[in-house]
Structure formats: structure tokens, C-alpha cells
Design a protein around this motif. Sequence first.
Motif, PDB file in Angstrom:
ATOM      1  N   LEU A   1      -2.054  -5.345  -5.713  1.00  0.00           N
ATOM      2  CA  LEU A   1      -1.034  -4.609  -4.969  1.00  0.00           C
ATOM      3  C   LEU A   1      -1.062  -3.114  -5.286  1.00  0.00           C
ATOM      4  O   LEU A   1      -0.785  -2.281  -4.406  1.00  0.00           O
ATOM      5  CB  LEU A   1       0.350  -5.196  -5.236  1.00  0.00           C
ATOM      6  N   SER A   2      -1.408  -2.784  -6.516  1.00  0.00           N
ATOM      7  CA  SER A   2      -1.525  -1.366  -6.869  1.00  0.00           C
ATOM      8  C   SER A   2      -2.629  -0.700  -6.060  1.00  0.00           C
ATOM      9  O   SER A   2      -2.476   0.433  -5.579  1.00  0.00           O
ATOM     10  CB  SER A   2      -1.799  -1.214  -8.366  1.00  0.00           C
ATOM     11  N   ARG A   3      -3.764  -1.400  -5.895  1.00  0.00           N
ATOM     12  CA  ARG A   3      -4.873  -0.852  -5.106  1.00  0.00           C
ATOM     13  C   ARG A   3      -4.466  -0.687  -3.644  1.00  0.00           C
ATOM     14  O   ARG A   3      -4.814   0.308  -3.003  1.00  0.00           O
ATOM     15  CB  ARG A   3      -6.081  -1.785  -5.199  1.00  0.00           C
ATOM     16  N   VAL A   4      -3.721  -1.658  -3.135  1.00  0.00           N
ATOM     17  CA  VAL A   4      -3.279  -1.574  -1.738  1.00  0.00           C
ATOM     18  C   VAL A   4      -2.309  -0.403  -1.558  1.00  0.00           C
ATOM     19  O   VAL A   4      -2.368   0.314  -0.557  1.00  0.00           O
ATOM     20  CB  VAL A   4      -2.633  -2.902  -1.304  1.00  0.00           C
ATOM     21  N   LEU A   5      -1.417  -0.200  -2.520  1.00  0.00           N
ATOM     22  CA  LEU A   5      -0.464   0.911  -2.444  1.00  0.00           C
ATOM     23  C   LEU A   5      -1.161   2.264  -2.542  1.00  0.00           C
ATOM     24  O   LEU A   5      -0.718   3.260  -1.971  1.00  0.00           O
ATOM     25  CB  LEU A   5       0.580   0.785  -3.546  1.00  0.00           C
ATOM     26  N   GLU A   6      -2.280   2.312  -3.264  1.00  0.00           N
ATOM     27  CA  GLU A   6      -3.006   3.570  -3.451  1.00  0.00           C
ATOM     28  C   GLU A   6      -4.027   3.842  -2.350  1.00  0.00           C
ATOM     29  O   GLU A   6      -4.537   4.963  -2.243  1.00  0.00           O
ATOM     30  CB  GLU A   6      -3.757   3.531  -4.791  1.00  0.00           C
ATOM     31  N   ALA A   7      -4.328   2.834  -1.535  1.00  0.00           N
ATOM     32  CA  ALA A   7      -5.412   2.962  -0.558  1.00  0.00           C
ATOM     33  C   ALA A   7      -5.137   4.087   0.435  1.00  0.00           C
ATOM     34  O   ALA A   7      -4.004   4.263   0.889  1.00  0.00           O
ATOM     35  CB  ALA A   7      -5.591   1.638   0.182  1.00  0.00           C
ATOM     36  N   PRO A   8      -6.150   4.857   0.780  1.00  0.00           N
ATOM     37  CA  PRO A   8      -5.953   5.937   1.764  1.00  0.00           C
ATOM     38  C   PRO A   8      -5.695   5.371   3.149  1.00  0.00           C
ATOM     39  O   PRO A   8      -6.222   4.324   3.528  1.00  0.00           O
ATOM     40  CB  PRO A   8      -7.290   6.687   1.717  1.00  0.00           C
ATOM     41  N   LEU A   9      -4.867   6.079   3.912  1.00  0.00           N
ATOM     42  CA  LEU A   9      -4.582   5.718   5.289  1.00  0.00           C
ATOM     43  C   LEU A   9      -4.806   6.939   6.175  1.00  0.00           C
ATOM     44  O   LEU A   9      -4.769   8.079   5.695  1.00  0.00           O
ATOM     45  CB  LEU A   9      -3.140   5.242   5.442  1.00  0.00           C
ATOM     46  N   PRO A  10      -5.020   6.730   7.456  1.00  0.00           N
ATOM     47  CA  PRO A  10      -5.135   7.882   8.370  1.00  0.00           C
ATOM     48  C   PRO A  10      -3.869   8.742   8.323  1.00  0.00           C
ATOM     49  O   PRO A  10      -2.790   8.280   7.939  1.00  0.00           O
ATOM     50  CB  PRO A  10      -5.311   7.219   9.741  1.00  0.00           C
ATOM     51  N   GLU A  11      -4.011   9.967   8.713  1.00  0.00           N
ATOM     52  CA  GLU A  11      -2.910  10.924   8.645  1.00  0.00           C
ATOM     53  C   GLU A  11      -1.694  10.436   9.445  1.00  0.00           C
ATOM     54  O   GLU A  11      -1.829   9.871  10.527  1.00  0.00           O
ATOM     55  CB  GLU A  11      -3.384  12.273   9.209  1.00  0.00           C
ATOM     56  N   ASN A  12      -0.512  10.632   8.867  1.00  0.00           N
ATOM     57  CA  ASN A  12       0.770  10.288   9.494  1.00  0.00           C
ATOM     58  C   ASN A  12       0.964   8.788   9.699  1.00  0.00           C
ATOM     59  O   ASN A  12       1.760   8.380  10.543  1.00  0.00           O
ATOM     60  CB  ASN A  12       0.936  11.002  10.846  1.00  0.00           C
ATOM     61  N   MET A  13       0.277   7.989   8.922  1.00  0.00           N
ATOM     62  CA  MET A  13       0.466   6.541   9.014  1.00  0.00           C
ATOM     63  C   MET A  13       1.196   6.039   7.773  1.00  0.00           C
ATOM     64  O   MET A  13       0.786   6.310   6.644  1.00  0.00           O
ATOM     65  CB  MET A  13      -0.867   5.808   9.167  1.00  0.00           C
ATOM     66  N   GLU A  14       2.293   5.318   8.006  1.00  0.00           N
ATOM     67  CA  GLU A  14       3.030   4.676   6.930  1.00  0.00           C
ATOM     68  C   GLU A  14       2.455   3.287   6.674  1.00  0.00           C
ATOM     69  O   GLU A  14       1.678   2.761   7.474  1.00  0.00           O
ATOM     70  CB  GLU A  14       4.519   4.566   7.293  1.00  0.00           C
ATOM     71  N   ARG A  15       2.887   2.685   5.566  1.00  0.00           N
ATOM     72  CA  ARG A  15       2.438   1.333   5.270  1.00  0.00           C
ATOM     73  C   ARG A  15       3.617   0.476   4.825  1.00  0.00           C
ATOM     74  O   ARG A  15       4.594   0.967   4.273  1.00  0.00           O
ATOM     75  CB  ARG A  15       1.354   1.331   4.189  1.00  0.00           C
ATOM     76  N   GLU A  16       3.517  -0.817   5.096  1.00  0.00           N
ATOM     77  CA  GLU A  16       4.400  -1.799   4.493  1.00  0.00           C
ATOM     78  C   GLU A  16       3.530  -2.960   4.026  1.00  0.00           C
ATOM     79  O   GLU A  16       2.545  -3.312   4.680  1.00  0.00           O
ATOM     80  CB  GLU A  16       5.467  -2.290   5.476  1.00  0.00           C
TER      81      GLU A  16
END
Length: 468
Positions: free
Chosen positions: A20-35
Motif C-alpha cells: 500500500l505504501s508503494r501504491v500511495l507513492e506511485a506517480p500519477l498523471p498531472e491533476n489526477m487524484e487517487r483512492e
Amino acid sequence: MKLSILIPVYNERTMAQRSLSRVLEAPLPENMERELVVVDDCSTDGTWNILERLASMHPEIRLFRHERNMGKGAAVRTAVSHATGDFCLVQDADLEYDPFEYPKLLRPLLDGRADAVFGSRYLSSEQTRILPFWHSMINKTLTLVSNMFCNLNCTDMETCYKVFRTDLLKSIPIRSNRFGFEPEITMKVAKRKLRIYEVPISYHGRTYEEGKKIGWKDGVRALGVIFKYWLIDDLYQEPYGRAFLNNLTGTPQYLNWLVRILRPYAGDTVLEIGAGIGNLSARLMGRRLRYVAAESDPLYLHALENRFFRTPNVQVLRLAPDDISGYAELAGQFDTVLCINVLEYAADPEAVVRAAAGVLRSGGRLLLLTPQNPWLYSAIDRVMGHRRRFRARELRELVERQGLAVREIRQINKAGALAWWLFGKVFRRKKINKLSLKIFDKTVWLWRRLDWLLPWRGLSVIVAAEKP
């Protein structure tokens, strides 16, 4: 824009925090949130306590738990139901797949080219762990069999990394509870004709000693899942409504029979009202100068746009059958209007026919197909959303009141009327099972030839009318 990362977890206490730590740290495209939609599948090794602690520290984590162990497919199904993002990505909790590759997986979706993206372990990637030969061969064999049945050229059907548009994924029923999720979802997105892309990913597979859970029995079950969902068309979430109608009439041999009847009436410019997913459109649009497939359901509109994206003579139009004002700008533009299995859903069928007549040129033809015989109306009709079944006489009168001349009234599918009576009236079923529909479709060649011999009325009636 938001990404919902769906994480099924079962007995991963040694990996849960790191994963879960890796998933929380993973890069995302600009202006994209994650849940992170995490579903604990009734872990018994203390994983749940770790997940609770992480969820209390990170508001991005939404945590759910099964009261009994049900399997990966069930956990994904639960996660999908709680997802709120624009896209859904399936991420196992064992870190065999690298979360830092999310941008690569999302790119075809963000570019608008894809509805689903599969991460392939067998396309060229930077690094892949070498694993036992037979495990890889079983994966490749299952992919080959899946491709044969769903007519894809996928290289890795069994991959965990699958990303979908959330609205489409939520519309697909997930029935498999265990690892059958992979072949099931692949078969269904293929049948729904979604645009599927593959991208190469790295793979750091675990051995069974390290905690890998899938086994050879799951491979055997996967073959059964492939065959099952090839045989039946369980493509849309309930309630069935017009989605069930696609199971009923979206069978190829029945459709070919119907097209044989309709094609001689179709002119150069055609408007199809209530085009659905384009089963009729695809068979009738050839050699037409202009074919307008009109639909109001968002899922069906999406399917039509995908299907005819590169077909210049086909236009996809958002138009509800009973939105009378929407027909005004089409007045006098068509020499053929198809209204196939539409009037039974309309609150005011006469208004629909009047609007359809208004878009016809002089000499243009209106083709109606509706369910017939009010005495056949049953729970099957109610589940499908039918408001009524028609008599041929009332259809004639309805059409003539709009100033059209009826040229032909034709009964069709008399064998189907008998089956409808048995399922709906005698057995009091709420639907006709998909296997029966498949058997009917495979024997249409016989029923088509016997149709004129059977002494009762057909399940449906076709009316061909002309505008003076």
C-alpha cells in the motif's frame, strides 16, 4: 480526475504495508487524484489490523471487509461497487506488478483511444523475473484459448493489471468469485466491443514458497469460465430491460433472418431509432450513403461510437425515441426509418410514429417491428420494461392515422411465440435463460423455414409503410 485503485487482499501481513505504501507513492498523471479501495477477503493472519492502521493514517484508503473468504473475483466486485473514480485499476497486494507503471497504463485511456488497458507481461519490457516454465505455458495456453473464443489477439489475458473506464466496468456483471475474474472480464469486454489496448509491463512474480496462491485447479476452472461466457451473453448489470433484449435479439442467426426481411426496404439514407449496440446497424449500413444510428442510453451510445468510429457513412446521434422535439431538425431527410423493438417501451407510441413519419421524404418507408399478442404479456415483458404488446390491426390503424400507407404486415418468429408462452405463462419465469436463447439461435435456420407453416401468430410483427 480520479483513479480508483482496487486492491483485493487475503493473508498478506508480510506485504500489506509495503504494498500500500508503494501504491500511495506511485506517480500519477498531472491533476489526477487517487483512492485506494481495499477489500480484505476475511484474512486470518492479522492483515486486517495492519490495513485498519494504514487506513487511519491515509484518508485515500477506503477499507472494506468480507465476513467470509470468497475469492479475488468477489473482492474485486465489492471494490468496483464502491469505486468513485473516473478509471478503475486492479492492483494485487503482492507487488508482483509495479505501481510505478500506472502512467503507462493510463495513457491510452487519457488519450481517449481505449476503454480498457491490459498490462502484458509478455510484451517487451525492461525487466521480468524468470519463473517456472509450466506456469508460463499454462498462462499462455489460457490466453490462446481465450483469444480463440473471444476473437482477440491479447498476449496476456491472465494479467492482474487491467484498467477500465469506471462507468463501463460498473455496467458489467462480475460473477466469478475466484481467479475466474480474469477470463470472465476479458470475454465480456470483447463481446461488448470495447476498445482494448495492451502495454508492456515489468513482472516480479512470486514462487509458491513466497506466497503465490493461484494453482493448476484455477487454470482448469478458467477454461470452464471461458466456455461459459462464450456460450452465454451476460454483458450488462441488472435490471435487464433493453440489455436483456440484446441477449434475445442480438443473436447472429436471428439477426440475419431479420435483416433478410428488412434490407429490401432500406434506401440510401436511413435513420434507425433505438439502435442499441448496433447489431442491426452493422448489417444494414453497407452501401448506404448515410446511416444515422440514434440512441439515448449512454452505454449504448458509447458502444455505437466505438463500433462505427472509422465508418464515414454512419453517424451516431443522441436521440431518445420519445423526445419529439429532437426530430424537428431531421425533417424530410430520410428515405427509410427503422423503428425496431422501440414502440413497446414508449409512453406514447403514436407520437413516436408521428415523429418518425415527419423525417421521411415523400415515398420514404417506415419499418416497425414490435412484440405481438397482448395475451402473451407476462413477467418476462415486465422485467424487460415492455409497456405493452401490440396487435397487427392496431399497428395498421396507428400508422394510417399518420397519413402513411401500409404496404406489408408480416408475422415473424412463430416458434418464439410458443417458447414465450411456455416460459412466461406456463412456467411463470421472469426471463428466458441464456442457454435456451443460444439453442434457439443455432436452430433459426429450421424455424425460419417452418415459420410460414405454423398456424399461430408470430412473437413479433413487422409493418412496412410508405409516405405518399
